[in-house]
Design an enzyme around this catalytic site. Structure first.
Site, PDB file in Angstrom:
ATOM      1  CG  HIS A 167       2.770   8.973 -25.238  1.00  0.00           C
ATOM      2  ND1 HIS A 167       1.392   8.922 -25.195  1.00  0.00           N
ATOM      3  CD2 HIS A 167       3.118  10.075 -24.518  1.00  0.00           C
ATOM      4  CE1 HIS A 167       0.939   9.940 -24.481  1.00  0.00           C
ATOM      5  NE2 HIS A 167       1.962  10.653 -24.062  1.00  0.00           N
ATOM      6  CG  HIS A 183      -1.762  13.713 -24.325  1.00  0.00           C
ATOM      7  ND1 HIS A 183      -1.072  14.837 -24.717  1.00  0.00           N
ATOM      8  CD2 HIS A 183      -0.872  12.956 -23.632  1.00  0.00           C
ATOM      9  CE1 HIS A 183       0.181  14.766 -24.271  1.00  0.00           C
ATOM     10  NE2 HIS A 183       0.329  13.637 -23.616  1.00  0.00           N
ATOM     11  CD  GLU A 225      -6.040  14.697 -15.947  1.00  0.00           C
ATOM     12  OE1 GLU A 225      -5.902  13.541 -15.588  1.00  0.00           O
ATOM     13  OE2 GLU A 225      -5.716  15.105 -17.063  1.00  0.00           O
ATOM     14  CE  LYS A 264       3.326  16.416 -15.916  1.00  0.00           C
ATOM     15  NZ  LYS A 264       3.370  15.183 -16.668  1.00  0.00           N
ATOM     16  CE  LYS A 310      -2.635  12.798 -15.333  1.00  0.00           C
ATOM     17  NZ  LYS A 310      -3.202  13.025 -16.673  1.00  0.00           N
ATOM     18  CG  ASN A 326      -4.259  15.027 -20.670  1.00  0.00           C
ATOM     19  OD1 ASN A 326      -3.282  14.282 -20.663  1.00  0.00           O
ATOM     20  ND2 ASN A 326      -5.065  15.149 -19.638  1.00  0.00           N
ATOM     21  NE  ARG A 347      -3.886  -2.216   2.185  1.00  0.00           N
ATOM     22  CZ  ARG A 347      -3.752  -3.144   3.123  1.00  0.00           C
ATOM     23  NH1 ARG A 347      -2.858  -2.974   4.076  1.00  0.00           N
ATOM     24  NH2 ARG A 347      -4.496  -4.224   3.111  1.00  0.00           N
ATOM     25  NE  ARG A 387      -1.514  15.960 -13.777  1.00  0.00           N
ATOM     26  CZ  ARG A 387      -0.703  15.300 -12.981  1.00  0.00           C
ATOM     27  NH1 ARG A 387      -0.809  15.462 -11.685  1.00  0.00           N
ATOM     28  NH2 ARG A 387       0.190  14.481 -13.471  1.00  0.00           N
ATOM     29  CG  HIS A 401      -4.637   8.743 -25.057  1.00  0.00           C
ATOM     30  ND1 HIS A 401      -5.188   9.065 -23.833  1.00  0.00           N
ATOM     31  CD2 HIS A 401      -3.296   8.865 -24.893  1.00  0.00           C
ATOM     32  CE1 HIS A 401      -4.225   9.379 -22.982  1.00  0.00           C
ATOM     33  NE2 HIS A 401      -3.073   9.261 -23.592  1.00  0.00           N
ATOM     34  CD  GLU A 461       4.014  14.638 -24.041  1.00  0.00           C
ATOM     35  OE1 GLU A 461       3.457  15.694 -23.672  1.00  0.00           O
ATOM     36  OE2 GLU A 461       3.399  13.548 -24.115  1.00  0.00           O
TER      37      GLU A 461
END
Lengths: 373, 373
Positions: free
Chosen positions: B273, B256, B245, B235, B151, B253, B129, B249, B260, B193
């Site tokens: 990517h 993206h 997010e 960032k 992330k 993206n 955990r 935030r 994606h 990026e």
């Protein structure tokens, strides 16, 4: 003192964790009552996660109640049992979430015992990096222990609950009526966690449990409501002081270090978690005695109570050739181990617990004494 | 304005997240310098997670440096590639952690690109955990984007990064020397990026990138250091304002959502990517134009820059019969979708981004225009 049971009130038990605070509601008929779900996060979809055993009993009731609040109520039914607390089963929840087009606001409902709650909670923690979830525990063990406190996770072949997250539910809904269908063996397993709260935190509660154990086993609703409420209060206090188990929270693992070795050594699912904890508490009490913290009379008293609850008090032999070595090896993969040292939760007889290590030789004596018939 | 590159300083970039704050150190020769690891959490064991490609290049240097601080330094070498960003690969990390007796204090080190960083971060979030971890990104893309911001996650057959956690590292160590061995195609993917930060947040930085793109592609260390630093600053600012997010935030993206769809539609790993994001930014710019936010000249300018960076600007056909339908379906399983509505990150030409939905008909026009040769 608590020889007579205080009447159970329906006011919720609060878990104070700042912005992650939530409450536990306890009572009869909660599952089908729309009030139980008032104020939960809004969403287009809810997904109920349950198992094959619980689904025929309560799934429809919960689904009907949620339809008043969520336009789409999906469901996923998992196989039942600790042996299924694996990634493969967890992935059934992710599959359902994605196949049913669930988004970041989707609310998960965990309807079942500890395994369903732990897996649903971890799925909620991980799906799209976190969606809200609600615990609807249907076993005594889940109502008094696993649904409260935010520990979620799955087992790994090399260790129990090794993969998971601290992730708090939005609410815990304990419907006492669901305990009516609970098998006898599961009721006893839940009583192990109820009994636990006495020696670690509340000597008066331990007296009360001793006086009321027959009522609890007979499922007297007033006695059950009080036991659940008091258990949740103690757990709420401990978790509120130490959400991520940096210190105090470890006392909730009384009986669990030995218990985890029993569960892992026998193979998950052979002994119920509560059974292993019950027997583990006897072993932890014996260790406390050998280390001079309590006397033999206290060990006997606790052992008798655990036995009266219908729980095993003789530990299983895990290895015919080197039984103590096997126990020690299994305990060394427990999460509480640090730098190879096993941390035991010990009791002092006054309703307080301490966490410390112990010499292997003394632990070995305890294992040998506990496995002997 | 920024036509000449400000000299890169070695002071760290701070990510302000309360008790989860950390910093990014950027410079040459950091991997082998003991200073890079000073002040990290103490533990008996460290575990380096890397992949088959990076291991022969940098594993020994990192392991040697860590031996000064951790008595036991373990390692696990994963297969390389986005296609391995799965539960099965993640489980190799858990296996290594358990087999090597790693406890709750064990510090994980992610040595590699975005896939290694995302999986190591999620393993760190979930093992017992939560254990601490450090990002040691060795690709430009990971240095300017994926290693910063917390992330973490893995892919699901039905969607990219669908399972994961927000979990912050203890530190990000960007050693510029590791970029010397980066394949050309990966360098270009990272530049996507870098370019992204211009249109969404800093028009002056966009000018600078245009003026210095040739230096960046030639791996001029001063230009690279500035580009990485400025990217991380932007960032850090965005993540500091919106860790989970909830709002701002999402502007990170940009490109993206279309990207994606390309990655998923082509099969993960076919397009890098960064390549998908590069092409996705062209599509998002076109959508911004059709919605009246920017003019055609701005779209052309951005398209030319992306092309000069060595990135594709013509989108792939994902379905010969219903290409736009396929794109839309794939975009609807993106995490940013809410109640079935796709949220696009759009730009206004002044270095600002907004997040909004768009009519399917307009999105369809953009897809058709972008896939045409």
């Amino acid at each position: 003192m608590h020889e007579t049971t205080p009447s159970a009130t329906l006011s919720p038990v609060e878990i104070h964790l700042g912005e992650r605070s939530y409450n536990i509601v306890i009572g009869g008929g909660l599952l089908g009552s729309l009030d139980s779900y008032a104020g939960l996060p809004h969403a287009k979809t809810a997904l109920i996660v349950t198992n094959e055993t619980v689904a025929p009993l309560y799934l429809q009731t919960l689904a009907d109640a949620l339809k008043g609040q969520y336009p789409v109520v999906g469901q996923v039914v998992l196989p039942d049992g600790e042996v299924y607390k694996t990634w493969a089963t967890l992935n059934l929840i992710f599959d359902a979430l994605l196949e049913q087009g669930c988004d970041r606001r989707t609310v998960l409902f965990a309807l079942g015992g500890g395994v369903v709650g732990d897996m649903t909670g971890f799925a909620a923690a991980s799906y799209m990096r976190g969606v809200p979830f609600v615990q609807v525990p249907t076993t005594l063990l889940a109502q008094v222990d696993s649904s409260v406190g935010g520990k979620t996770g799955i087992n790994h072949p090399l260790g129990k609950n090794m993969i998971g997250a601290f992730y708090q539910p939005q609410r815990v809904i304990c419907d006492l009526d669901t305990l009516k269908t609970l098998p006898e063996r599961e009721l006893s397993a839940g009583l192990a966690e109820v009994i636990k709260y006495g020696p670690i935190a509340d000597a008066v509660f331990l007296d009360w449990i001793e006086s009321n154990l027959d009522k609890l086993r007979a499922r007297d609703p007033v006695a059950l409501a009080f036991a659940i409420r008091r258990s949740c209060e103690i757990k709420a206090h401990v978790v509120g002081a130490d959400e991520r188990e940096a210190g105090l929270r470890a006392i909730l693992n009384f009986g669990h270090t030995f218990g985890h070795a029993i569960e892992a050594g026998m193979g998950y699912g052979q002994w119920l978690h509560g059974e292993a904890v019950g027997c583990g508490m006897v072993m932890a009490a014996r260790l406390s005695q050998r280390l001079g913290l309590i006397d033999a009379a206290y060990v006997d008293r606790l052992t008798r109570l655990i036995e009266r609850a219908g729980l095993p008090v003789v530990a299983p032999v895990l290895d015919a050739l080197d039984n103590a070595g096997r126990y020690l090896a299994l305990m060394r993969v427990d999460k509480k181990v640090e730098a190879g040292e096993i941390k035991f939760v010990l009791i002092d007889g006054s309703g307080r617990a301490i966490v410390r290590s112990a010499p292997d030789s003394v632990v070995t004596e305890v294992i040998q004494a506990s496995c002997r018939q």
